[in-house]
Structure formats: C-alpha cells, structure tokens
Design an enzyme around this catalytic site. Structure first.
Site, PDB file in Angstrom:
ATOM      1  N   LYS A  22       0.867  -1.265   0.030  1.00 58.44           N
ATOM      2  CA  LYS A  22       0.005   0.046   0.135  1.00 58.44           C
ATOM      3  C   LYS A  22       0.943   1.355  -0.148  1.00 58.44           C
ATOM      4  CE  LYS A  22      -3.914   1.819   2.544  1.00 58.44           C
ATOM      5  NZ  LYS A  22      -4.152   2.057   3.924  1.00 58.44           N
ATOM      6  N   HIS A  34      -0.296   4.622  -0.074  1.00 58.58           N
ATOM      7  CA  HIS A  34      -0.890   5.672   0.544  1.00 58.58           C
ATOM      8  C   HIS A  34      -1.384   5.274   1.980  1.00 58.58           C
ATOM      9  CE1 HIS A  34      -4.022   3.367  -0.988  1.00 58.58           C
ATOM     10  NE2 HIS A  34      -4.759   3.580  -0.006  1.00 58.58           N
TER      11      HIS A  34
END
Ligand code: OMP
Length: 215
Positions: free
Chosen positions: A103, A105
């Site tokens: 991931k 963000h």
C-alpha cells in the site's frame, strides 16, 4: 496428552474442523483425516481457539516479545491468541500482522499493529510446505527483529520432501522451535480413548505407518 490438548481435539471434531474420510492433500497423498482451521468461523469458536494457542505457548514456555500473524489465516489467530494471553494469562503482549498487497498511501507499509522488535513468535494454522514460515521469517528479519518460533494448531507429523516433516525442516533448517496445540500422535491417543472411533483409528494408524515421520 494434556487436558487442553484433549479438549482441543474434541472441539475440532465437534466443529467439523477435523474430519475423517478421504481427502487429497496438497502433496497429492490420500489422507483419512483433514484439518481445516478456516472452519473455526464463529466468534465463540475463534475465542476458544485463541485460548488453546495461548495454552500451547504457556505450556512450551516459548520466550517472545511480539506475536505475528501471517496474512491471511494467521491474522485472526494472532489476534485471538493475544486476547487470550491478556485475559487468561495476565500477559498483555503486542501483536502484528502483514497485508499481502503493498500500500503506498494512507498509513503505508505492509505491516499493521505493533512494531516488530525483539523476538517475534509466528502464529499459523498448519505447516504444509513451510513457505508461509519462510515468508514470515523474511518479513521479521527485514524489520531488524528475530523470529522466536512458530505455533501451529496441528502437527500432522508426516514426511515431507525428505524423510523429515515440514515441521522438522523448520526446526532444523531454520533453527526455530515449533509448538503445536496437538500432534498426530495426540490424535491417535485421543481416538484410542474414544469409543466407536475404531474405523477412524485404524485408518489414521495405517496412514501414520505409511507416511509418518520416524520416531
Ligand atoms: P495455507 O493455508 O496457505 O498455509 O495452506 C495450508 C495448506 O495445507 C492448504 O493447501 C491446505 O489444503 C493444506 N492442509 C490443511 O489445511 N490441513 C490438512 O490437514 C492438510 C493439508 C495438506 O494439504 O497437507
């Protein structure tokens, strides 16, 4: 066999997690029993399972600083074990798990929960080929921490790619202690005590004789 191991096997059979019949394993072997930890799928079942893991950790006196549950199946197991250690054994230990998808963000990273530091104990369901353990060890070392061992629900005690079981390979090749809530030998002892389990007992005994580890 200890009392909690007997309770665990009884509970696994009652909930259909441990079944007898004819099953094809990942290895291609035909097994007279199969353990599907995914079927501990109610809140009460998971809570109870967490208590069995906690008892196995306490019984084996495995020293550790953080619990780690490898995605996906290890995540609820590590969480339930952490709750049981806090509620039943007075040990409020940190726990963490990974996500499989990177991931980039939000909070970022692929680790969630407590930081991995010191000795990290891996909580998983079964060790079949040892792939998941190797991945967990790499994740733990990448954080500068050390793997402390692995706790699984059932050790099938059967020969893997060489004469040793996948569990023995993890123990010797990776130098990690592996604790199981119960082993195939415990299951055999349990079936020996259980009236009307003769056919299952015979089938599991034959399987152990053909594919089991020596000793
Ligand atoms: P992971 O859940 O990815 O660790 O895979 C576990 C593997 O072990 C799966 O392929 C299961 O089908 C398999 N397995 C069990 O879960 N329980 C058993 O009793 C035996 C096996 C197996 O195939 O050896």
């Amino acid at each position: 066999m200890l009392e909690y191991q007997r309770d665990f096997l009884q509970f696994a059979i009652q909930t259909g997690v441990l079944r007898f019949g004819q099953f094809t394993l990942k290895s291609g072997r035909q097994s007279p029993y199969f353990f599907n930890a995914g079927l501990f799928n109610t809140g009460g079942g998971l809570a109870r399972l967490g208590r069995f893991y906690a008892q196995a950790i306490v019984a084996d006196a495995l020293p550790f600083d953080v619990l780690f549950g490898p995605a996906y199946k290890g995540i609820p197991l590590a969480a339930a074990t952490a709750i049981a250690l806090a509620e039943r054994h007075g040990r409020d230990v940190p726990y963490a798990f990974n996500r499989k998808e990177a991931k980039d963000h939000g909070e970022g990273g692929d680790l969630i929960g407590a930081p991995l530091h010191g000795r990290v104990l891996i909580i998983d369901d079964v060790i079949t080929a040892g792939t998941s353990v190797r991945e967990s060890v790499a994740i733990i070392r990448a954080q500068g921490a050390e793997p402390a061992g692995v706790v699984i629900a059932l050790d099938r005690q059967e020969r893997g790619s060489d004469d040793r079981s996948a569990v023995e390979q993890v123990r010797h090749d990776q130098g990690l202690p592996v604790a199981a809530i119960a082993t195939l030998d415990d299951l055999l002892a349990f079936l020996e005590e259980t009236p009307q389990a003769d056919a299952d007992l015979e089938a599991v005994r034959r399987y152990r004789a053909e594919f089991g580890t020596v000793g």
